[in-house]
Design a protein around this motif. Sequence first.
Motif, mmCIF file in Angstrom:
data_model
loop_
_atom_site.group_PDB
_atom_site.id
_atom_site.type_symbol
_atom_site.label_atom_id
_atom_site.label_comp_id
_atom_site.label_asym_id
_atom_site.label_seq_id
_atom_site.Cartn_x
_atom_site.Cartn_y
_atom_site.Cartn_z
ATOM 1 N N GLY A 126 0.810 -1.216 0.000
ATOM 2 C CA GLY A 126 0.000 0.000 0.000
ATOM 3 C C GLY A 126 0.838 1.258 0.000
ATOM 4 N N TYR A 127 0.209 2.352 0.436
ATOM 5 C CA TYR A 127 0.807 3.680 0.349
ATOM 6 C C TYR A 127 0.659 4.418 1.678
ATOM 7 C CZ TYR A 127 0.161 2.511 -4.577
ATOM 8 O OH TYR A 127 0.171 1.867 -5.796
ATOM 9 N N ASN A 128 1.422 5.515 1.809
ATOM 10 C CA ASN A 128 1.393 6.350 3.001
ATOM 11 C C ASN A 128 0.542 7.585 2.753
ATOM 12 O OD1 ASN A 128 3.295 5.137 5.086
ATOM 13 N ND2 ASN A 128 4.593 5.129 3.263
ATOM 14 N N SER A 129 -0.614 7.647 3.400
ATOM 15 C CA SER A 129 -1.548 8.746 3.153
ATOM 16 C C SER A 129 -1.132 10.035 3.837
ATOM 17 C CB SER A 129 -2.948 8.354 3.640
ATOM 18 O OG SER A 129 -2.949 8.181 5.048
ATOM 19 N N ARG A 130 -0.254 9.953 4.850
ATOM 20 C CA ARG A 130 0.128 11.156 5.590
ATOM 21 C C ARG A 130 1.463 11.733 5.133
ATOM 22 N NH1 ARG A 130 -2.334 7.669 9.234
ATOM 23 N NH2 ARG A 130 -0.379 6.742 9.912
ATOM 24 N N ALA A 131 1.970 11.265 3.991
ATOM 25 C CA ALA A 131 3.257 11.749 3.498
ATOM 26 C C ALA A 131 3.182 13.227 3.120
ATOM 27 C CB ALA A 131 3.692 10.933 2.279
ATOM 28 N N THR A 132 4.260 13.963 3.436
ATOM 29 C CA THR A 132 4.342 15.372 3.050
ATOM 30 C C THR A 132 5.387 15.600 1.966
ATOM 31 O OG1 THR A 132 5.929 15.821 4.827
ATOM 32 C CG2 THR A 132 3.575 16.143 5.321
ATOM 33 N N LEU A 133 6.035 14.524 1.500
ATOM 34 C CA LEU A 133 6.972 14.582 0.380
ATOM 35 C C LEU A 133 6.643 13.447 -0.581
ATOM 36 C CD1 LEU A 133 10.355 15.202 2.255
ATOM 37 C CD2 LEU A 133 9.076 16.873 0.879
ATOM 38 N N PRO A 134 6.784 13.665 -1.891
ATOM 39 C CA PRO A 134 6.424 12.622 -2.860
ATOM 40 C C PRO A 134 7.151 11.304 -2.624
ATOM 41 C CG PRO A 134 6.770 14.720 -3.974
ATOM 42 C CD PRO A 134 7.203 14.914 -2.553
ATOM 43 N N GLU A 135 8.445 11.383 -2.231
ATOM 44 C CA GLU A 135 9.215 10.152 -2.080
ATOM 45 C C GLU A 135 8.782 9.322 -0.874
ATOM 46 O OE1 GLU A 135 11.915 13.634 -0.708
ATOM 47 O OE2 GLU A 135 10.388 13.254 -2.236
ATOM 48 N N LEU A 136 7.950 9.885 0.010
ATOM 49 C CA LEU A 136 7.482 9.139 1.178
ATOM 50 C C LEU A 136 6.159 8.419 0.925
ATOM 51 C CD1 LEU A 136 8.285 11.636 4.084
ATOM 52 C CD2 LEU A 136 9.690 9.766 3.199
ATOM 53 N N VAL A 137 5.560 8.651 -0.236
ATOM 54 C CA VAL A 137 4.257 8.048 -0.529
ATOM 55 C C VAL A 137 4.353 6.528 -0.623
ATOM 56 C CG1 VAL A 137 2.401 7.896 -2.249
ATOM 57 C CG2 VAL A 137 3.358 10.119 -1.620
ATOM 58 N N GLY A 138 5.461 6.038 -1.124
ATOM 59 C CA GLY A 138 5.622 4.598 -1.287
ATOM 60 C C GLY A 138 5.591 4.209 -2.753
ATOM 61 N N PRO A 139 5.262 2.955 -3.022
ATOM 62 C CA PRO A 139 4.551 2.005 -2.143
ATOM 63 C C PRO A 139 5.484 1.199 -1.253
ATOM 64 C CG PRO A 139 4.860 1.017 -4.274
ATOM 65 C CD PRO A 139 5.447 2.402 -4.378
ATOM 66 N N TYR A 140 4.885 0.572 -0.247
ATOM 67 C CA TYR A 140 5.553 -0.497 0.468
ATOM 68 C C TYR A 140 4.941 -1.807 -0.005
ATOM 69 C CZ TYR A 140 1.466 0.362 3.471
ATOM 70 O OH TYR A 140 0.199 0.582 3.946
ATOM 71 N N ASP A 141 5.673 -2.897 0.145
ATOM 72 C CA ASP A 141 5.262 -4.184 -0.405
ATOM 73 C C ASP A 141 4.478 -5.010 0.614
ATOM 74 O OD1 ASP A 141 6.326 -3.811 -2.966
ATOM 75 O OD2 ASP A 141 8.339 -4.364 -2.269
ATOM 76 N N GLU A 142 4.031 -6.182 0.156
ATOM 77 C CA GLU A 142 3.249 -7.063 1.016
ATOM 78 C C GLU A 142 4.125 -7.616 2.144
ATOM 79 O OE1 GLU A 142 4.822 -9.874 -2.235
ATOM 80 O OE2 GLU A 142 4.147 -7.788 -2.072
ATOM 81 N N GLU A 143 3.468 -8.054 3.221
ATOM 82 C CA GLU A 143 4.155 -8.776 4.281
ATOM 83 C C GLU A 143 3.577 -10.180 4.355
ATOM 84 O OE1 GLU A 143 3.635 -6.642 7.927
ATOM 85 O OE2 GLU A 143 1.458 -6.608 7.802
ATOM 86 N N LYS A 144 4.383 -11.114 4.846
ATOM 87 C CA LYS A 144 4.019 -12.519 4.747
ATOM 88 C C LYS A 144 4.297 -13.237 6.066
ATOM 89 C CE LYS A 144 6.846 -12.680 1.252
ATOM 90 N NZ LYS A 144 6.984 -11.270 0.879
ATOM 91 N N VAL A 145 3.593 -14.355 6.249
ATOM 92 C CA VAL A 145 3.809 -15.196 7.416
ATOM 93 C C VAL A 145 3.715 -16.653 7.001
ATOM 94 C CG1 VAL A 145 1.356 -15.166 8.058
ATOM 95 C CG2 VAL A 145 3.069 -15.715 9.790
ATOM 96 N N THR A 146 4.570 -17.478 7.582
ATOM 97 C CA THR A 146 4.454 -18.932 7.498
ATOM 98 C C THR A 146 4.105 -19.430 8.893
ATOM 99 O OG1 THR A 146 6.107 -19.026 5.740
ATOM 100 C CG2 THR A 146 5.601 -21.081 6.882
ATOM 101 N N ALA A 147 3.007 -20.183 8.989
ATOM 102 C CA ALA A 147 2.458 -20.574 10.290
ATOM 103 C C ALA A 147 2.444 -22.089 10.426
ATOM 104 C CB ALA A 147 1.044 -20.022 10.450
ATOM 105 N N TYR A 148 2.922 -22.566 11.570
ATOM 106 C CA TYR A 148 2.935 -23.992 11.892
ATOM 107 C C TYR A 148 2.054 -24.200 13.124
ATOM 108 C CZ TYR A 148 7.197 -23.529 9.083
ATOM 109 O OH TYR A 148 8.109 -23.224 8.088
#
Length: 740
Positions: A487-509
């Motif tokens: 997703g993206y950063n809605s509170r960014a005050t500079l264009p380079e802070l908007v993102g995106p950031y990538d997905e996060e993952k989990v492996t569960a046992y």
Amino acid sequence: MRSPFIKAEKHSLALLAASIIAAFPVQGVAQGLSTLEEVIVTAQKREESAQEIPISVAAFTGESFGRLGATDITSVNGIAPNIVLQTEGLVPNVPMFSIRGMSHSDPDPNSDPKTSTIIDGVYVPFVAATMLDMFDIDRVEILRGPQGTLFGKNNLAGTISVISSRPTGEFGGKISASAGENGLQHYKFKVNSDSFANDTLSAKLAGSYREYDGYTRNITTGNKLNEQQVYSFRGAIKYIPTDTFDATLIADYTDDKFTGPGGHSVDVPEIQGDVYKAALNFDPKTKTDSTGVTLEANWDVEVGTLTSVIGYRELNYDNHGDFDGTPYAGIPPQQALDVNRNFDGDNSSIELRFTSTAWDDRIDYVTGVYYSEDDWTQVNDVGVFQTPSIGSYGTNKQSSKSYAAFAQGDITILEDWTLTLGGRYTKDEKSYSLESAPVNNGVVGPAFFVKKNDDWDHFSPRVAVEYRFNDDVMTYASVSDGYKGGGYNSRATLPELVGPYDEEKVTAYEVGIKSDWMDGKMRLNAAAFYNEYKDLQVAVQRPGLVRAESITTNVAKAEISGFEIELTIIPMDNLQIGVNLGVLDSKYTDFCDDTEGASAYMPSNCGGFEIEVGPGQWLIAEDQTDLDLANAPDTSASLIIDYDIPVSLGMVSLHGDWRYTDKYNTWGRSNQKDFYRDSVTLFNAHITFTDMDERYALSVFGRNLTDEEVMSGAVQTGANPITQFYQPPREVGVELTYNF
């Protein structure tokens, strides 16, 4: 790393739970019950007994909610082990749910939740639309651990599935009225129609009105905070033209007006000594309007059932908040932080699936496809009043689409062995724009505009093996995968802070056992798990336009392990006893960044960045692996007793529950003591009289009867004081119900 095992002298309730190896996912006790009821869930997209599936699930029936005196889902916080159900605190109606130590508390809609909420089979993407009043509920299923195969993205920690009641086809209903301390008034009704139109149609309508005066005082205005007024309606029409086809149309609407919250700031001298006092420049206001429509259709064919679930949800959210927690607007060196959020969005989705019923004696399966899209706009108006005043004004817009195909099958490989194989492929597309302008001394400066289009895809597999010793005892082991979208950063005050950031993952046992004993009078379930998270999306500090600001990015890895032990027992007719026990060991294994903001220079101790953001002010990456994860208590336990006493005029029902939660960090970005909720044991109880014909019921209830000061969360915005948010003090009340 703290030990997950606690000394006896500190946690007597937890040791009581351990001593009888017990935990208790709440289930209703019918009058005269002598054996445990079978709980039917849809955790695997088909109706099954909770005892038959290789998944750890806590199931709350509608009767359970009544016995617990629940108004919304946070009312049952502390009952089920390793599950924390709180509100975010700073922004009303935004949940802060944690399952097995993984939580999410960002109120903005561009930040997908880590725990998904499903209402009548429809995924709800906007977190402020998930805080429904618990009336007209058939059951709530809380699925622990990632559910990426059958429920899709944003199931990193688990799933909360809410199922409303369906039309019965027989005329009847009930009306209830409650009154309690702090101005509580709560009125509810539900009415079912007879079948009509040649017995092909039946209908149901339910409604609720709740009014509450609040329990916190704003010393600046003199007014009460945590005041709430909620109107809710839910209706359904069921159509059954043949023995092989049925369709149900469900609609719900909620209008929620909230004054508050009443945050208690720890460094404001005027309010110290009373956690139910706040010192705010004004009384914050929030208005939430939520609408949902679901159409579910089922067509039985020779070898299975074809199901269609079409959903539409709309949310309008308007929040005017005082985020600094001080009464010092514009007086240096104190500062004030006011935030206006105005949100308008809608979501539509469709799921088509096929569930086998007669494919093969050795194979059962479910397969399907899913599509959803949402569009929303949110305006963030942030004002920081100091000398000179600064701020920002931003308009966020997002359109997103999600596509998925999934399948899961249960294969009987030997007489007592079952192998489960499943997988889901998901693709998410997001189109996001942010227009943001700085405000300096009341003057709006030049704006920047950013528009981005990104997509992410992920395959989520699941493998489980189940062994059944007999009809009443089974054990299982599973490996599964979970995924939370980028997703993206809605509170960014500079264009380079908007993102995106990538997905996060989990492996569960996970390994577990489910069992019934003593001719159906005792039910013992247990599960142990180990979850490995990577690419965690965490809030960290980066240089902004006028100051260091908080953004989300992928920076951390974590490991969480633990267990739950659950038992329900009926030692004699009409008496049900249960205890919950949950234990967690949670830790970051890799986290090198800045979470606290600008400070004097010191070299990074983990080989990370060192950024000067002002004269003598630096952002410095530090080793953060000693941080406690937010909302991950080492130990949680509860004791629940329900006893029905037959009398000459009817039945007297007694209920008591004790809920223990160990000390834990509610913020997760700092280990300062004021962010911690102390260990606490809550006691709730009620007594109900029901007449012989079960037409009238009168209840007297009490919550937090020992009058504990219970913090639900704490936050810090910039250089402002730490603000803590507290649950209500002791409250008692009465409820009258009439059934017809």
